[in-house]
Design a protein around this motif. Structure first.
Motif, mmCIF file in Angstrom:
data_model
loop_
_atom_site.group_PDB
_atom_site.id
_atom_site.type_symbol
_atom_site.label_atom_id
_atom_site.label_comp_id
_atom_site.label_asym_id
_atom_site.label_seq_id
_atom_site.Cartn_x
_atom_site.Cartn_y
_atom_site.Cartn_z
ATOM 1 N N THR A 1 0.857 -1.190 0.000
ATOM 2 C CA THR A 1 0.000 0.000 0.000
ATOM 3 C C THR A 1 0.890 1.236 0.000
ATOM 4 O O THR A 1 1.997 1.216 0.524
ATOM 5 N N GLY A 2 0.337 2.301 -0.583
ATOM 6 C CA GLY A 2 0.993 3.600 -0.557
ATOM 7 C C GLY A 2 2.430 3.637 -0.993
ATOM 8 O O GLY A 2 3.288 4.087 -0.240
ATOM 9 N N PRO A 3 2.735 3.157 -2.217
ATOM 10 C CA PRO A 3 4.120 3.265 -2.682
ATOM 11 C C PRO A 3 4.538 4.722 -2.805
ATOM 12 O O PRO A 3 3.710 5.586 -3.097
ATOM 13 N N VAL A 4 5.800 4.993 -2.520
ATOM 14 C CA VAL A 4 6.331 6.355 -2.574
ATOM 15 C C VAL A 4 7.363 6.437 -3.689
ATOM 16 O O VAL A 4 8.265 5.588 -3.770
ATOM 17 N N VAL A 5 7.223 7.427 -4.559
ATOM 18 C CA VAL A 5 8.222 7.630 -5.605
ATOM 19 C C VAL A 5 9.440 8.279 -4.957
ATOM 20 O O VAL A 5 9.331 9.331 -4.334
ATOM 21 N N PHE A 6 10.593 7.637 -5.071
ATOM 22 C CA PHE A 6 11.770 8.124 -4.345
ATOM 23 C C PHE A 6 12.899 8.586 -5.268
ATOM 24 O O PHE A 6 13.878 9.156 -4.799
ATOM 25 N N ALA A 7 12.773 8.311 -6.559
ATOM 26 C CA ALA A 7 13.844 8.708 -7.469
ATOM 27 C C ALA A 7 13.311 8.772 -8.880
ATOM 28 O O ALA A 7 12.253 8.199 -9.184
ATOM 29 N N THR A 8 14.027 9.475 -9.731
ATOM 30 C CA THR A 8 13.687 9.483 -11.147
ATOM 31 C C THR A 8 14.947 9.195 -11.943
ATOM 32 O O THR A 8 16.062 9.305 -11.426
ATOM 33 N N ASN A 9 14.741 8.811 -13.174
ATOM 34 C CA ASN A 9 15.880 8.467 -14.016
ATOM 35 C C ASN A 9 15.522 8.775 -15.463
ATOM 36 O O ASN A 9 14.343 8.718 -15.825
ATOM 37 N N THR A 10 16.495 9.102 -16.249
ATOM 38 C CA THR A 10 16.245 9.307 -17.678
ATOM 39 C C THR A 10 17.248 8.490 -18.478
ATOM 40 O O THR A 10 18.252 8.017 -17.938
ATOM 41 N N LEU A 11 16.947 8.346 -19.755
ATOM 42 C CA LEU A 11 17.797 7.507 -20.599
ATOM 43 C C LEU A 11 18.976 8.295 -21.161
ATOM 44 O O LEU A 11 18.937 9.519 -21.268
ATOM 45 N N ALA B 1 10.584 2.733 -21.684
ATOM 46 C CA ALA B 1 11.037 4.119 -21.813
ATOM 47 C C ALA B 1 11.768 4.316 -23.143
ATOM 48 O O ALA B 1 11.569 5.334 -23.818
ATOM 49 N N SER B 2 12.593 3.346 -23.531
ATOM 50 C CA SER B 2 13.323 3.447 -24.795
ATOM 51 C C SER B 2 12.347 3.536 -25.964
ATOM 52 O O SER B 2 12.512 4.359 -26.870
ATOM 53 N N ALA B 3 11.339 2.669 -25.935
ATOM 54 C CA ALA B 3 10.354 2.652 -27.018
ATOM 55 C C ALA B 3 9.643 3.995 -27.113
ATOM 56 O O ALA B 3 9.416 4.525 -28.210
ATOM 57 N N LYS B 4 9.323 4.567 -25.949
ATOM 58 C CA LYS B 4 8.624 5.842 -25.913
ATOM 59 C C LYS B 4 9.518 6.949 -26.483
ATOM 60 O O LYS B 4 9.072 7.768 -27.297
ATOM 61 N N LEU B 5 10.767 6.947 -26.053
ATOM 62 C CA LEU B 5 11.707 7.965 -26.525
ATOM 63 C C LEU B 5 11.888 7.879 -28.037
ATOM 64 O O LEU B 5 11.844 8.895 -28.739
ATOM 65 N N VAL C 1 10.633 10.357 -18.429
ATOM 66 C CA VAL C 1 11.198 10.201 -17.085
ATOM 67 C C VAL C 1 10.626 8.956 -16.418
ATOM 68 O O VAL C 1 9.414 8.771 -16.363
ATOM 69 N N ASN C 2 11.528 8.099 -15.947
ATOM 70 C CA ASN C 2 11.075 6.942 -15.186
ATOM 71 C C ASN C 2 10.979 7.298 -13.711
ATOM 72 O O ASN C 2 11.901 7.867 -13.148
ATOM 73 N N ARG C 3 9.848 6.971 -13.122
ATOM 74 C CA ARG C 3 9.655 7.248 -11.701
ATOM 75 C C ARG C 3 9.771 5.940 -10.930
ATOM 76 O O ARG C 3 9.129 4.956 -11.264
ATOM 77 N N TYR C 4 10.605 5.944 -9.906
ATOM 78 C CA TYR C 4 10.899 4.738 -9.127
ATOM 79 C C TYR C 4 10.099 4.718 -7.823
ATOM 80 O O TYR C 4 10.394 5.501 -6.927
ATOM 81 N N PRO C 5 9.112 3.848 -7.704
ATOM 82 C CA PRO C 5 8.391 3.751 -6.434
ATOM 83 C C PRO C 5 8.979 2.658 -5.522
ATOM 84 O O PRO C 5 9.540 1.667 -6.003
ATOM 85 N N ILE C 6 8.828 2.871 -4.226
ATOM 86 C CA ILE C 6 9.255 1.857 -3.255
ATOM 87 C C ILE C 6 8.108 1.629 -2.281
ATOM 88 O O ILE C 6 7.335 2.555 -2.004
ATOM 89 N N ALA C 7 7.966 0.417 -1.807
ATOM 90 C CA ALA C 7 6.930 0.114 -0.809
ATOM 91 C C ALA C 7 7.339 -1.110 -0.013
ATOM 92 O O ALA C 7 8.057 -1.980 -0.522
#
Lengths: 272, 279
Positions: free
Chosen positions: B123-133, B170-174, B232-238
């Motif tokens: 429950t309630g995952p938190v986005v803690f980081a982002t990353n780009t290609l 993400a690669s496909a989208k880019l 932008v990829n958003r990294y969630p953690i839970a």
């Protein structure tokens, strides 16, 4: 007395039977679970998708090619090992170990080794690239090479077992009647061990079909070119477990059917 | 990539031998019960956690950052052992749903986390980081790659992530954004596998996260792609809350503390040094 003796040799002590049943369960239960969990209703649709068919065709073509190459390379190697019986201990053991290593090696290690040999910066690969502009990784040929690496020992040991247990007197007779060594091998030895060769080929094919680690490491994964059934199954696990299970089931079915057609004596373990 | 036999066994309990196997395997698999603390009495600092083994499943692209974070966390909490298993986010999500032992899940994108949430395991995952290609080439750039367009060149050896994993999506989208039809020679199952093919010089170019380029050091060179800023990829953690889990209180507390640590200031600082963006 004799009866009691017969009874005690005919039956195993119960703890041994019990442990054996547990051991068997360890091997069989995961496969049972696979069958139970299989999305039977959706199976035709899952297995009929073009991605699956593509992987299926690629898997079968490469495995058949690999088996053919293994036959050509493996029969002489088996003959050499059978012949090595008269060699001194160390070279004989080294030869046997060299053939056995790919059997026990994690396939991924085999893939890394192949990359170090045939990759673009590999021992031979570098030269192939510079001289002929030929790069092997990421090609269907690389899949076949990976399959040969892991499957060849199966063929070699099956044929070697057949050679050892075959009656050599016919060969002697042929030789004394003036047949050359080559004629003896072609017209006497090979027909004698034909069932062993056939069994070895079938095992070799099954192993090639299931090859995963060496393939994904050395050949990569591109639909239609290098993405074989096991790799497709692994990737499907990322997004669609149902499809992964369906593919796994397909591979299991092929393996079981192939093995059921083999006579007991040719299964690995019973020939060595 | 640990897989628990739990689910497999659950389906087959009807078979008599299953119970025996379960007993035999239980000894090897579960490690929930740690020996009780014997020496150290509870210290004044309430922050110190009780002894626990925490299993973290994390996206392959987090490898270096999480190795570091786990070590920091263990240092601050000597009785806690953090074991991190890295892999493709989708595969990890499937493993968790299939019952693999996991206390924390850190995904490289939101869809795999959503699968776990939908399965009722977090429950309630938190986005803690982002990353780009970023475009990546072997050291020295032997093929003379200059930009994203080169990925469409069939004469070059190209590796991309498979679309089933976040870096592939993400690669496909880019590539779609830029109107480029790539000519990949392999579609790998996680970003680290792509990176390996680049650092070995087996491919001429690939798309990986910029954090991976940084982590790979001198073996590879990164080529900035301006258009990548739009993907932008958003990294969630839970923390994983499996109702059927055998995790004890100490383990649950430690898992929650680790999530807090990663999303907190110390975690932010560490993630920065590895090149991850702030959400």
């Amino acid at each position: 007395m004799a009866r009691a003796a017969a009874r005690s040799t005919g039956r195993l002590a119960w703890p041994i039977t019990a442990i054996a049943v547990v051991a068997l369960a360890v091997l069989v239960l995961p496969l049972v679970a696979l069958v139970v969990r299989a999305p039977w209703a959706d199976l035709p649709e899952l297995l009929g998708s073009s991605a699956v068919l593509e992987a299926l065709v690629l898997s079968f073509t490469t495995a058949i090619t690999a088996t053919a190459v293994c036959l050509v390379l493996g029969i002489p190697l088996a003959a050499l090992i059978a012949h090595a019986e008269s060699w001194p201990t160390l070279p004989r053991r080294l030869l046997r170990a060299a053939v056995t290593v790919p059997l026990v090696l994690p396939p991924v290690v085999g893939g890394i080794a192949l990359l170090m040999l045939l990759g673009r910066r590999g021992l031979i690969g570098q030269w192939l690239d510079e001289t002929f502009g030929l790069t092997i990784p990421f090609t269907t040929g690389a899949v076949v090479i990976a399959q040969i690496f892991v499957a060849l020992p199966f063929l070699v040991f099956a044929v070697e077992g057949a050679l050892r247990s075959s009656d050599r007197r016919t060969e002697l007779a042929a030789a004394t009647l003036g047949a050359s060594r080559w004629q003896v091998f072609r017209h006497v030895t090979l027909p004698l061990v034909a069932p062993g060769v056939a069994a070895g080929a079938v095992l070799c094919f099954t192993r090639a079909l299931g090859e995963f680690g060496a393939t994904i490491t050395f050949a990569g994964s591109l639909p239609g070119t290098t993405r074989t059934l096991p790799i497709a199954s692994y990737l499907a696990m990322q997004t669609d477990p149902d499809e992964a299970v369906a593919l796994a089931l397909l591979l299991l079915a092929v393996s079981v059917i192939v093995l059921l057609t083999l006579r007991d004596r040719w299964l690995p373990g019973s020939t060595a | 990539m640990t897989r628990s036999p739990r689910t497999t066994l659950r389906t087959a309990t009807g078979l008599a031998a299953a119970a025996l196997v379960a007993l035999a395997l239980a000894g090897c698999v579960t490690s929930g019960d740690e020996p009780a603390e014997t020496s150290a009495p509870p210290t004044e600092t309430t922050a110190t956690l009780e002894a626990a083994d925490v299993t973290v499943l994390a996206a392959a692209s987090l490898t270096e950052a999480f190795d570091d974070l786990a070590a920091q966390f263990e240092e601050a909490n000597p009785d806690v052992t953090i074991t991190v298993s890295y892999g493709g986010s989708g595969a990890l999500a499937t493993q968790i749903i299939e019952g693999a032992p996991a206390d924390v899940f850190a995904s490289a994108a939101e869809p795999p986390m959503q699968q776990v949430v939908d399965a009722g395991l977090a429950t309630g995952p938190v986005v803690f980081a982002t990353n780009t290609l970023e475009l990546v080439v072997p050291a020295g750039n032997p093929a003379g790659v200059t930009g994203l367009d080169d990925l469409a060149n069939p004469d070059l050896r190209i590796a991309l992530c498979d679309e089933s994993v976040p870096c592939g999506a993400a690669s496909a989208k880019l590539l779609a954004n830029e109107g480029i039809t790539a000519a990949p020679d392999t579609l790998e199952s996680d970003v680290k596998a792509v990176l390996t093919k680049v650092s070995l010089g087996e491919v001429d170019a690939a798309l990986v996260y910029r954090t991976d380029v940084k982590a790979a050091g001198d073996d590879v060179e990164g080529i900035e792609v301006p258009a990548a800023a739009d993907v932008v990829n958003r990294y969630p953690i839970a923390a994983i809350t499996d109702p059927s889990s055998d995790a004890d209180e100490a383990q649950v507390a430690a898992a929650a503390a680790f999530v807090e640590f990663v999303t907190g200031d110390a975690g932010r600082k560490t993630l920065d040094t590895y090149g991850f963006g702030t959400p």
